[in-house]
Design a protein around this motif. Structure first.
Motif, PDB file in Angstrom:
ATOM      1  N   ALA A 160       0.841  -1.201   0.000  1.00 30.01           N
ATOM      2  CA  ALA A 160       0.000   0.000   0.000  1.00 30.01           C
ATOM      3  C   ALA A 160       0.873   1.247   0.000  1.00 30.01           C
ATOM      4  N   GLN A 161       1.946   1.220   0.780  1.00 35.74           N
ATOM      5  CA  GLN A 161       2.853   2.371   0.841  1.00 35.74           C
ATOM      6  C   GLN A 161       3.535   2.585  -0.506  1.00 35.74           C
ATOM      7  N   ILE A 162       3.937   1.508  -1.157  1.00 26.47           N
ATOM      8  CA  ILE A 162       4.571   1.607  -2.473  1.00 26.47           C
ATOM      9  C   ILE A 162       3.588   2.206  -3.470  1.00 26.47           C
ATOM     10  N   LYS A 163       2.347   1.758  -3.416  1.00 26.60           N
ATOM     11  CA  LYS A 163       1.320   2.284  -4.319  1.00 26.60           C
ATOM     12  C   LYS A 163       1.133   3.783  -4.081  1.00 26.60           C
ATOM     13  N   GLU A 164       1.109   4.172  -2.817  1.00 27.76           N
ATOM     14  CA  GLU A 164       0.956   5.590  -2.452  1.00 27.76           C
ATOM     15  C   GLU A 164       2.147   6.399  -2.973  1.00 27.76           C
ATOM     16  N   TRP A 165       3.353   5.873  -2.774  1.00 26.24           N
ATOM     17  CA  TRP A 165       4.549   6.584  -3.231  1.00 26.24           C
ATOM     18  C   TRP A 165       4.574   6.698  -4.750  1.00 26.24           C
ATOM     19  N   LYS A 166       4.163   5.636  -5.445  1.00 25.45           N
ATOM     20  CA  LYS A 166       4.133   5.694  -6.909  1.00 25.45           C
ATOM     21  C   LYS A 166       3.166   6.777  -7.365  1.00 25.45           C
ATOM     22  N   ALA A 167       2.025   6.888  -6.694  1.00 22.84           N
ATOM     23  CA  ALA A 167       1.060   7.932  -7.040  1.00 22.84           C
ATOM     24  C   ALA A 167       1.671   9.311  -6.798  1.00 22.84           C
ATOM     25  N   LYS A 168       2.387   9.475  -5.682  1.00 29.12           N
ATOM     26  CA  LYS A 168       3.027  10.760  -5.395  1.00 29.12           C
ATOM     27  C   LYS A 168       4.097  11.072  -6.438  1.00 29.12           C
ATOM     28  N   VAL A 169       4.870  10.063  -6.835  1.00 27.59           N
ATOM     29  CA  VAL A 169       5.902  10.262  -7.855  1.00 27.59           C
ATOM     30  C   VAL A 169       5.248  10.700  -9.166  1.00 27.59           C
ATOM     31  N   GLN A 170       4.145  10.052  -9.554  1.00 27.90           N
ATOM     32  CA  GLN A 170       3.450  10.429 -10.782  1.00 27.90           C
ATOM     33  C   GLN A 170       2.943  11.862 -10.692  1.00 27.90           C
ATOM     34  N   LYS A 171       2.402  12.222  -9.532  1.00 22.02           N
ATOM     35  CA  LYS A 171       1.910  13.588  -9.337  1.00 22.02           C
ATOM     36  C   LYS A 171       3.058  14.581  -9.470  1.00 22.02           C
ATOM     37  N   LEU A 172       4.194  14.271  -8.820  1.00 25.36           N
ATOM     38  CA  LEU A 172       5.356  15.160  -8.902  1.00 25.36           C
ATOM     39  C   LEU A 172       5.898  15.252 -10.321  1.00 25.36           C
ATOM     40  N   LYS A 173       5.884  14.146 -11.049  1.00 26.95           N
ATOM     41  CA  LYS A 173       6.327  14.180 -12.445  1.00 26.95           C
ATOM     42  C   LYS A 173       5.418  15.078 -13.264  1.00 26.95           C
ATOM     43  N   GLY A 174       4.127  14.978 -13.012  1.00 28.57           N
ATOM     44  CA  GLY A 174       3.183  15.840 -13.710  1.00 28.57           C
ATOM     45  C   GLY A 174       3.418  17.300 -13.373  1.00 28.57           C
ATOM     46  N   GLU A 175       3.624  17.592 -12.090  1.00 30.84           N
ATOM     47  CA  GLU A 175       3.903  18.968 -11.670  1.00 30.84           C
ATOM     48  C   GLU A 175       5.198  19.472 -12.305  1.00 30.84           C
ATOM     49  N   LYS A 176       6.188  18.600 -12.397  1.00 27.54           N
ATOM     50  CA  LYS A 176       7.469  18.972 -13.009  1.00 27.54           C
ATOM     51  C   LYS A 176       7.260  19.303 -14.481  1.00 27.54           C
ATOM     52  N   GLN A 177       6.471  18.501 -15.189  1.00 33.63           N
ATOM     53  CA  GLN A 177       6.212  18.762 -16.603  1.00 33.63           C
ATOM     54  C   GLN A 177       5.506  20.102 -16.780  1.00 33.63           C
ATOM     55  N   VAL A 178       4.535  20.390 -15.896  1.00 31.90           N
ATOM     56  CA  VAL A 178       3.832  21.669 -15.973  1.00 31.90           C
ATOM     57  C   VAL A 178       4.815  22.817 -15.748  1.00 31.90           C
ATOM     58  N   LYS A 179       5.658  22.697 -14.717  1.00 31.46           N
ATOM     59  CA  LYS A 179       6.643  23.746 -14.420  1.00 31.46           C
ATOM     60  C   LYS A 179       7.609  23.921 -15.591  1.00 31.46           C
ATOM     61  N   GLU A 180       8.058  22.818 -16.174  1.00 35.57           N
ATOM     62  CA  GLU A 180       8.974  22.905 -17.310  1.00 35.57           C
ATOM     63  C   GLU A 180       8.300  23.578 -18.495  1.00 35.57           C
ATOM     64  N   ALA A 181       7.035  23.243 -18.735  1.00 38.54           N
ATOM     65  CA  ALA A 181       6.296  23.865 -19.834  1.00 38.54           C
ATOM     66  C   ALA A 181       6.122  25.359 -19.573  1.00 38.54           C
ATOM     67  N   GLU A 182       5.790  25.714 -18.328  1.00 36.00           N
ATOM     68  CA  GLU A 182       5.652  27.130 -17.980  1.00 36.00           C
ATOM     69  C   GLU A 182       6.981  27.857 -18.165  1.00 36.00           C
ATOM     70  N   TYR A 183       8.050  27.232 -17.761  1.00 36.85           N
ATOM     71  CA  TYR A 183       9.375  27.827 -17.896  1.00 36.85           C
ATOM     72  C   TYR A 183       9.726  28.020 -19.371  1.00 36.85           C
ATOM     73  N   GLN A 184       9.491  27.000 -20.183  1.00 36.18           N
ATOM     74  CA  GLN A 184       9.776  27.095 -21.620  1.00 36.18           C
ATOM     75  C   GLN A 184       8.934  28.188 -22.255  1.00 36.18           C
ATOM     76  N   GLN A 185       7.676  28.291 -21.831  1.00 31.45           N
ATOM     77  CA  GLN A 185       6.793  29.324 -22.370  1.00 31.45           C
ATOM     78  C   GLN A 185       7.312  30.710 -21.974  1.00 31.45           C
ATOM     79  N   ALA A 186       7.756  30.858 -20.722  1.00 28.99           N
ATOM     80  CA  ALA A 186       8.299  32.135 -20.270  1.00 28.99           C
ATOM     81  C   ALA A 186       9.560  32.482 -21.061  1.00 28.99           C
TER      82      ALA A 186
END
Length: 144
Positions: free
Chosen positions: A64-90
């Motif tokens: 269960a903890q691994i599943k939770e961590w994988k979800a958090k990693v996916q969320k962070l990866k998504g946030e990173k992609q958004v930040k990178e896209a915002e940075y590239q746009q800027a």
């Protein structure tokens, strides 16, 4: 003569009875020993079952903890992609502004007789390059 024979038969029967009683006593001791061993084995088996149950619980918790961590990693990866896209746009917007400023300055200086005006591109230093903002790495405390 008859009494002697009967005495002899009685003595033989007594010996056989004694032998059988000794064998019964031996077997009873073996049965008791086996019952004791059986109890020990059953206790060990119950302990093994309990250990297995506890390990299954721990495994489920870790899964269960691994599943939770994988979800958090996916969320962070998504946030990173958004930040990178915002940075590239800027960056792209900044480049476009710089190109636009350069074009405006060139157009303004076309009729000028003074080539080195402070607003001209020749007199102005290029804008400093910005380093990308640091992307925070997930710390163990943020994962929880």
């Amino acid at each position: 003569v008859c009494d002697v024979r009967m005495d002899e038969e009685e003595r033989l029967l007594d010996e056989e009875l004694s032998s059988l009683q000794a064998q019964i006593k031996e077997w009873k001791a073996k049965v008791q020993k086996l019952k004791g061993e059986k109890q020990v084995k059953e206790a060990e088996y119950q302990q093994t079952l309990e250990e297995e149950r506890l390990l299954d619980e721990e495994l489920s918790s870790l899964q269960a903890q691994i599943k939770e961590w994988k979800a958090k990693v996916q969320k962070l990866k998504g946030e990173k992609q958004v930040k990178e896209a915002e940075y590239q746009q800027a960056l792209e917007e900044e480049r476009n502004l710089n190109v636009s400023d350069d074009n405006n300055n060139n157009n303004n200086n076309l009729g000028s007789s003074q080539p080195n005006l402070p607003n001209s591109t020749a007199a102005r230093a290029p804008p400093p390059k910005r380093a990308p903002p640091p992307i925070p790495s997930p710390s163990p405390s943020r994962l929880n």
